[in-house]
Design a protein around this motif. Sequence first.
Motif, mmCIF file in Angstrom:
data_model
loop_
_atom_site.group_PDB
_atom_site.id
_atom_site.type_symbol
_atom_site.label_atom_id
_atom_site.label_comp_id
_atom_site.label_asym_id
_atom_site.label_seq_id
_atom_site.Cartn_x
_atom_site.Cartn_y
_atom_site.Cartn_z
ATOM 1 N N ALA A 76 53.341 47.757 58.052
ATOM 2 C CA ALA A 76 53.612 48.668 59.163
ATOM 3 C C ALA A 76 52.266 49.312 59.491
ATOM 4 N N GLU A 77 52.124 49.842 60.696
ATOM 5 C CA GLU A 77 50.868 50.510 61.067
ATOM 6 C C GLU A 77 50.601 51.666 60.123
ATOM 7 N N GLY A 78 49.410 51.712 59.537
ATOM 8 C CA GLY A 78 49.062 52.811 58.647
ATOM 9 C C GLY A 78 49.215 52.473 57.173
ATOM 10 N N HIS A 79 49.639 51.262 56.868
ATOM 11 C CA HIS A 79 49.834 50.827 55.466
ATOM 12 C C HIS A 79 48.540 51.069 54.665
ATOM 13 N N THR A 80 48.670 51.896 53.653
ATOM 14 C CA THR A 80 47.517 52.313 52.842
ATOM 15 C C THR A 80 47.788 52.021 51.371
ATOM 16 N N LEU A 81 46.725 51.703 50.638
ATOM 17 C CA LEU A 81 46.844 51.427 49.202
ATOM 18 C C LEU A 81 46.127 52.524 48.426
ATOM 19 N N VAL A 82 46.730 52.960 47.340
ATOM 20 C CA VAL A 82 46.111 53.983 46.493
ATOM 21 C C VAL A 82 45.962 53.372 45.102
ATOM 22 N N ILE A 83 44.720 53.329 44.621
ATOM 23 C CA ILE A 83 44.494 52.656 43.335
ATOM 24 C C ILE A 83 43.696 53.539 42.369
ATOM 25 N N PRO A 84 44.081 53.498 41.094
ATOM 26 C CA PRO A 84 43.252 54.193 40.098
ATOM 27 C C PRO A 84 42.009 53.345 39.848
ATOM 28 N N LYS A 85 40.920 53.977 39.462
ATOM 29 C CA LYS A 85 39.696 53.206 39.198
ATOM 30 C C LYS A 85 39.732 52.553 37.821
ATOM 31 N N VAL A 93 47.919 41.128 43.804
ATOM 32 C CA VAL A 93 46.573 41.516 43.354
ATOM 33 C C VAL A 93 46.711 42.203 41.985
ATOM 34 N N PRO A 94 46.087 41.633 40.946
ATOM 35 C CA PRO A 94 46.316 42.124 39.583
ATOM 36 C C PRO A 94 45.489 43.353 39.190
ATOM 37 N N HIS A 95 45.521 44.358 40.055
ATOM 38 C CA HIS A 95 44.984 45.693 39.727
ATOM 39 C C HIS A 95 46.029 46.669 40.255
ATOM 40 N N VAL A 96 46.556 47.511 39.379
ATOM 41 C CA VAL A 96 47.678 48.373 39.748
ATOM 42 C C VAL A 96 47.386 49.189 41.020
ATOM 43 N N HIS A 97 48.390 49.269 41.906
ATOM 44 C CA HIS A 97 48.221 50.020 43.152
ATOM 45 C C HIS A 97 49.566 50.479 43.672
ATOM 46 N N PHE A 98 49.499 51.537 44.458
ATOM 47 C CA PHE A 98 50.684 52.082 45.121
ATOM 48 C C PHE A 98 50.516 51.849 46.617
ATOM 49 N N HIS A 99 51.577 51.320 47.238
ATOM 50 C CA HIS A 99 51.571 51.127 48.684
ATOM 51 C C HIS A 99 52.193 52.367 49.330
ATOM 52 N N LEU A 100 51.539 52.878 50.360
ATOM 53 C CA LEU A 100 52.139 53.922 51.199
ATOM 54 C C LEU A 100 52.341 53.284 52.568
ATOM 55 N N ILE A 101 53.597 53.109 52.953
ATOM 56 C CA ILE A 101 53.880 52.374 54.188
ATOM 57 C C ILE A 101 54.729 53.253 55.109
ATOM 58 N N PRO A 102 54.101 53.730 56.199
ATOM 59 C CA PRO A 102 54.833 54.634 57.086
ATOM 60 C C PRO A 102 55.834 53.886 57.960
ATOM 61 N N THR A 103 57.008 53.679 57.431
ATOM 62 C CA THR A 103 58.077 52.990 58.162
ATOM 63 C C THR A 103 59.385 53.246 57.426
ATOM 64 N N SER A 104 60.404 52.513 57.800
ATOM 65 C CA SER A 104 61.686 52.573 57.095
ATOM 66 C C SER A 104 61.821 51.313 56.245
ATOM 67 N N VAL A 105 62.508 51.394 55.137
ATOM 68 C CA VAL A 105 62.722 50.229 54.279
ATOM 69 C C VAL A 105 63.431 49.117 55.048
ATOM 70 N N HIS A 106 64.149 49.501 56.112
ATOM 71 C CA HIS A 106 64.873 48.503 56.905
ATOM 72 C C HIS A 106 63.971 47.801 57.922
#
Length: 137
Positions: free
Chosen positions: A38-47, A98-111
């Motif tokens: 979705a527009e704005g899809h961002t990944l947050v990863i620990p170093k 991608v085998p480095h732990v990450h959290f997706h932040l996706i501004p949309t609805s699960v549907h």
Amino acid sequence: MTYDDQNIFARILRGELPAFKVYEDDQVLAFMDVMPQAEGHTLVIPKTPAITLLDLDPEAAAYTIQVAQKVAKAMEKALDVKGIVLMQLSGAAAGQTVPHVHFHLIPTSVHELGKHAAQMGDMEKIKAIGEKIKAAL
Ligand code: 5GP
């Protein structure tokens, strides 16, 4: 499984590959996903080098989520979003690519989630949205 330090996110962390960064400190990096669901899809990863959430040190996990919350608030402010999907895939069996732990932040609805890691987005658009999120942090 051993951590592969040649994975894409490890290379982004070392500055060997480019990324549209929205937030960075000594422990965490947040950047735009190039195949957005979705527009704005961002990944947050620990170093810290961990493959899945299950391998991640609990303190690093807690801090990464704190940053994810900060980025989510900036998204809300900058993008006029109504809801944000927080997604975390641990293991190839879950769909992790991608085998480095990450959290997706996706501004949309699960549907309305787009297909996962399926199609490159428009880089100019991704960059412009990333700049808006960054400015709201
Ligand atoms: P996973 O499948 O591991 O949960 O998610 C990996 C994410 O990384 C996918 O959403 C995919 O679109 C994204 N991705 C893959 N390669 C790159 C890349 O080179 N740069 C960026 N910024 N994102 C990528």
